[in-house]
Design an enzyme around this catalytic site. Structure first.
Site, PDB file in Angstrom:
ATOM      1  N   GLU A 100       0.998  20.480  -8.865  1.00  8.17           N
ATOM      2  CA  GLU A 100      -0.246  19.332  -8.693  1.00  8.17           C
ATOM      3  C   GLU A 100      -0.836  19.190  -8.006  1.00  8.17           C
ATOM      4  O   GLU A 100      -0.789  18.591  -7.282  1.00  8.17           O
ATOM      5  CB  GLU A 100      -0.087  18.469  -9.683  1.00  8.17           C
ATOM      6  N   CYS A 113      -5.648  14.713  -4.267  1.00  4.48           N
ATOM      7  CA  CYS A 113      -4.349  13.897  -4.537  1.00  4.48           C
ATOM      8  C   CYS A 113      -3.593  15.447  -4.361  1.00  4.48           C
ATOM      9  O   CYS A 113      -3.683  15.994  -4.933  1.00  4.48           O
ATOM     10  CB  CYS A 113      -5.039  13.008  -5.957  1.00  4.48           C
ATOM     11  N   CYS A 120      11.157  16.019  -6.926  1.00  6.01           N
ATOM     12  CA  CYS A 120      11.060  14.966  -6.340  1.00  6.01           C
ATOM     13  C   CYS A 120      12.381  14.567  -6.397  1.00  6.01           C
ATOM     14  O   CYS A 120      12.641  14.655  -7.694  1.00  6.01           O
ATOM     15  CB  CYS A 120      10.209  13.312  -6.574  1.00  6.01           C
ATOM     16  N   CYS A 124      13.114   8.474  -9.737  1.00  2.00           N
ATOM     17  CA  CYS A 124      13.072   6.825  -9.721  1.00  2.00           C
ATOM     18  C   CYS A 124      12.353   6.964 -11.768  1.00  2.00           C
ATOM     19  O   CYS A 124      11.897   8.172 -12.209  1.00  2.00           O
ATOM     20  CB  CYS A 124      10.659   6.991  -9.126  1.00  2.00           C
ATOM     21  N   CYS A 127       8.498   7.672 -13.558  1.00  5.89           N
ATOM     22  CA  CYS A 127       8.082   9.360 -12.687  1.00  5.89           C
ATOM     23  C   CYS A 127       8.442  10.042 -13.512  1.00  5.89           C
ATOM     24  O   CYS A 127       9.609  10.753 -13.816  1.00  5.89           O
ATOM     25  CB  CYS A 127       7.946   9.133 -11.690  1.00  5.89           C
ATOM     26  N   GLU A 182       8.032  12.942  -2.381  1.00 11.69           N
ATOM     27  CA  GLU A 182       8.292  11.522  -1.660  1.00 11.69           C
ATOM     28  C   GLU A 182       7.293  12.293  -0.129  1.00 11.69           C
ATOM     29  O   GLU A 182       8.274  13.329   0.885  1.00 11.69           O
ATOM     30  CB  GLU A 182       9.256  11.476  -1.733  1.00 11.69           C
ATOM     31  N   SER A 213       1.197   8.531   0.736  1.00 13.60           N
ATOM     32  CA  SER A 213       1.973   6.705  -0.612  1.00 13.60           C
ATOM     33  C   SER A 213       3.597   7.595  -0.086  1.00 13.60           C
ATOM     34  O   SER A 213       3.965   8.820  -0.476  1.00 13.60           O
ATOM     35  CB  SER A 213       1.391   7.360  -2.126  1.00 13.60           C
ATOM     36  N   SER A 236       4.989   1.969  -2.317  1.00 13.89           N
ATOM     37  CA  SER A 236       5.060   1.823  -3.661  1.00 13.89           C
ATOM     38  C   SER A 236       5.861   0.491  -4.438  1.00 13.89           C
ATOM     39  O   SER A 236       7.738   1.429  -4.058  1.00 13.89           O
ATOM     40  CB  SER A 236       5.783   3.252  -4.594  1.00 13.89           C
ATOM     41  N   LEU A 237       5.964  -0.596  -3.893  1.00 17.05           N
ATOM     42  CA  LEU A 237       7.122  -1.254  -4.524  1.00 17.05           C
ATOM     43  C   LEU A 237       7.085  -1.458  -5.939  1.00 17.05           C
ATOM     44  O   LEU A 237       8.108  -1.433  -6.318  1.00 17.05           O
ATOM     45  CB  LEU A 237       6.520  -2.729  -3.785  1.00 17.05           C
ATOM     46  N   HIS A 238       6.543  -1.594  -6.996  1.00 19.55           N
ATOM     47  CA  HIS A 238       6.730  -1.702  -7.830  1.00 19.55           C
ATOM     48  C   HIS A 238       7.827  -2.573  -8.792  1.00 19.55           C
ATOM     49  O   HIS A 238       8.073  -3.108 -10.038  1.00 19.55           O
ATOM     50  CB  HIS A 238       7.600  -0.542  -8.432  1.00 19.55           C
ATOM     51  N   CYS A 355       1.602  11.863 -10.488  1.00 14.22           N
ATOM     52  CA  CYS A 355       0.637  13.589 -10.960  1.00 14.22           C
ATOM     53  C   CYS A 355       2.378  13.746 -11.697  1.00 14.22           C
ATOM     54  O   CYS A 355       3.071  13.039 -11.321  1.00 14.22           O
ATOM     55  CB  CYS A 355       1.024  13.964  -9.736  1.00 14.22           C
TER      56      CYS A 355
HETATM   57  N1  SAH Z   1       6.626   9.547  -4.087  1.00  6.77           N
HETATM   58  C1  SAH Z   1       5.479   9.311  -3.328  1.00  6.77           C
HETATM   59  C2  SAH Z   1       4.097   9.674  -3.877  1.00  6.77           C
HETATM   60  C3  SAH Z   1       3.796  10.382  -5.118  1.00  6.77           C
HETATM   61  S1  SAH Z   1       3.993   9.304  -6.685  1.00  6.77           S
HETATM   62  C4  SAH Z   1       5.584   6.924  -3.758  1.00  6.77           C
HETATM   63  O1  SAH Z   1       6.064   7.036  -5.114  1.00  6.77           O
HETATM   64  O2  SAH Z   1       5.251   6.518  -4.041  1.00  6.77           O
HETATM   65  C5  SAH Z   1       2.034   8.142  -6.776  1.00  6.77           C
HETATM   66  C6  SAH Z   1       2.052   7.163  -6.760  1.00  6.77           C
HETATM   67  O3  SAH Z   1       2.530   7.545  -8.296  1.00  6.77           O
HETATM   68  C7  SAH Z   1       3.159   6.034  -7.030  1.00  6.77           C
HETATM   69  O4  SAH Z   1       3.363   4.590  -6.558  1.00  6.77           O
HETATM   70  C8  SAH Z   1       3.957   5.906  -8.047  1.00  6.77           C
HETATM   71  O5  SAH Z   1       5.042   5.147  -8.465  1.00  6.77           O
HETATM   72  C9  SAH Z   1       2.925   6.295  -9.279  1.00  6.77           C
HETATM   73  N2  SAH Z   1       3.493   6.956 -10.318  1.00  6.77           N
HETATM   74  C10 SAH Z   1       4.629   7.322 -10.970  1.00  6.77           C
HETATM   75  N3  SAH Z   1       5.197   8.080 -12.019  1.00  6.77           N
HETATM   76  C11 SAH Z   1       3.984   6.740 -12.775  1.00  6.77           C
HETATM   77  C12 SAH Z   1       3.587   6.480 -14.069  1.00  6.77           C
HETATM   78  N4  SAH Z   1       3.819   7.162 -15.399  1.00  6.77           N
HETATM   79  N5  SAH Z   1       2.474   5.904 -14.473  1.00  6.77           N
HETATM   80  C13 SAH Z   1       1.475   4.837 -13.227  1.00  6.77           C
HETATM   81  N6  SAH Z   1       2.028   5.091 -11.762  1.00  6.77           N
HETATM   82  C14 SAH Z   1       3.237   6.167 -11.660  1.00  6.77           C
HETATM   83 FE1  SF4 Z   2       9.338  10.931  -6.573  1.00  9.57          FE
HETATM   84 FE2  SF4 Z   2       7.245   9.150  -5.987  1.00  9.57          FE
HETATM   85 FE3  SF4 Z   2       7.872   9.553  -8.770  1.00  9.57          FE
HETATM   86 FE4  SF4 Z   2       9.383   8.555  -7.252  1.00  9.57          FE
HETATM   87  S1  SF4 Z   2       7.239   7.447  -7.742  1.00  9.57           S
HETATM   88  S2  SF4 Z   2       9.779   9.633  -8.403  1.00  9.57           S
HETATM   89  S3  SF4 Z   2       9.313   8.671  -4.849  1.00  9.57           S
HETATM   90  S4  SF4 Z   2       7.237  10.889  -6.874  1.00  9.57           S
END
Ligand code: SAH
Ligand code: SF4
Length: 391
Positions: A100, A113, A120, A124, A127, A182, A213, A236-238, A355
């Site tokens: 994407e 983006c 990946c 996570c 995601c 990632e 990111s 991406s801390l979360h 994405c």
């Molecule tokens: N892998 C990298 C970059 C791609 S993800 C990373 O994790 O930072 C880009 C962003 O989208 C990250 O901050 C990720 O945590 C967030 N993200 C992933 N799934 C999501 C969701 N369902 N809702 C909101 N943000 C999400």
């Molecule tokens: Fe990969 Fe980023 Fe999605 Fe985590 S949030 S699974 S690192 S794309």
């Protein structure tokens, strides 16, 4: 790819060559080095077909045609939101892998983006891309391509047959590595593509308008810092406790919070660039006062900007986005404790999250399947998952 990587006989994706690699190829073909700059200029304009490189002698065009094997993506689905200001593209490479790319238009900027991997491996659990697992690395050329596709659309004012809004900029101004994958788990492609984007003879983007990111891969952050460019780093801390982050971001078990925070501080010191924290806010998971307080502490220590992104619901993920009240309380609490924080809300609210979801719905159906696209791109008007950081 560097000079030494050029296999004299292998077919080459021209976008995977850096300036030195392109020059080496042309010298090998018996040409003067300045020809490389001519070819490069065509690539920047989106032309990878040597026959169309009209300032090259015919003989050279023919020979390049024999050497180049462009990994040209096909647009297999296209979703539009925000009155034509957000375009999400599903691009499929010749080997069948789809990724994407999202183009977000504003009066003063056009942000793309981009993805760095098909899938990946980080897993996570909230995601969509993480759920689908890892497919393969993208090459540097395939990463650069996504920007080329977006830039060409902006220049022509047309994307997939649709006219872009009149107020759209005519070139890409910002790039965020926030698509699938990632970026720091694919360092060769990420670093090479950042160089391409920054190169004055390439896209000529300032490092500040490029955001990488990451989920917090410490060795990769170090390597990014060594590039010596003040690229914006978003982590991406979360979660602000290891116990929770171990679940939300499994790589935390390898690189726990303290180590990530230390590396973010080092990045800031080395590049003199403010870092960002991404926080996907999940209802009843990471939206409580303790998480807010600890997040504010980390952000204040790092003088980092915090982007809060209410979770975009994803099929197969049982968690929900928090209620608006809960979201407001969380944001206010972080702010009151001295951190600079943005809730991605207006347009972000329309089109937020990561994405991975266009591919998921395209592949799985799940109620919002896109029109099947054979040859032509499928197109659908709906709200999209997209992120754009506050730098
Ligand atoms: N892998 C990298 C970059 C791609 S993800 C990373 O994790 O930072 C880009 C962003 O989208 C990250 O901050 C990720 O945590 C967030 N993200 C992933 N799934 C999501 C969701 N369902 N809702 C909101 N943000 C999400
Ligand atoms: Fe990969 Fe980023 Fe999605 Fe985590 S949030 S699974 S690192 S794309």
């Amino acid at each position: 790819m560097t000079t030494t990587d050029v296999d004299p006989d292998a077919p080459i994706d021209p976008y995977a060559l850096d300036p030195a690699g392109l020059e080496a190829l042309l010298v090998e073909l018996g040409e003067r080095p300045y020809r490389a700059r001519q070819v490069h200029a065509w690539l920047v304009r989106g032309v990878d077909e040597p026959e169309q490189m009209t300032d090259l002698p015919q003989a050279l065009r023919t020979r390049l045609g024999e050497r180049f094997a462009p990994s040209r993506p096909e647009l297999i689905a296209h979703a539009v939101a925000d009155d034509g200001h957000t375009h999400k593209l599903l691009l499929r490479f010749p080997d069948g892998e789809a990724i994407e790319t999202v183009l977000m238009l504003y009066p003063d900027r056009a942000t793309v983006c981009i993805s760095t991997q098909a899938g990946c491996a980080m897993g996570c659990p909230f995601c969509a891309t993480g759920q689908a697992g890892f497919r393969r690395q993208l090459t540097a050329g395939e990463v650069v391509r996504q920007v080329v596709v977006a830039d060409a659309a902006l220049r022509s004012g047309i994307i997939d047959g649709d006219h872009l809004p009149d107020d759209a900029p005519d070139h890409v101004t910002n790039v965020v590595y926030m698509g699938m994958g990632e970026p720091l788990a694919n360092l060769p492609a990420t670093l090479a593509s950042v160089r391409w984007l920054h190169d004055p003879d390439g896209f000529n983007l300032s490092a500040r308008s490029i955001t990488v990111s990451t989920v917090g891969l410490v060795p990769g952050i170090r390597r990014l810092a060594e590039l010596g460019l003040p690229v914006t780093l978003a982590v991406s801390l979360h979660a602000s406790t290891d116990a929770l982050r171990d679940d939300l971001v499994p790589i935390n078990r390898t690189h726990p919070l303290a180590e990530v925070e230390q590396e973010m501080a080092a990045y800031r010191q080395r590049t003199n660039r403010r870092v960002s924290i991404e926080w996907c806010l999940i209802g009843d998971v990471n939206d409580d006062a303790q998480q807010a307080d600890r997040l504010a502490g980390i952000a204040s220590r790092l003088r980092a900007h915090v982007n809060i992104i209410p979770m975009n619901p994803t099929p197969g993920v049982r968690w929900k986005e928090p209620t608006p009240e809960r979201t407001r309380e969380f944001v206010d609490r972080v702010r009151q404790r001295g951190a600079s924080v943005t809730l991605r809300d207006t347009r972000g609210r329309d089109a937020d999250a990561a994405c991975g979801q266009l591919l998921a719905s395209y592949t799985l159906g799940a109620g919002n399947r896109l029109p099947a696209a054979v040859g032509a791109a499928g197109r659908v008007e709906r709200r999209l998952p997209v992120t754009e950081p506050e730098a």
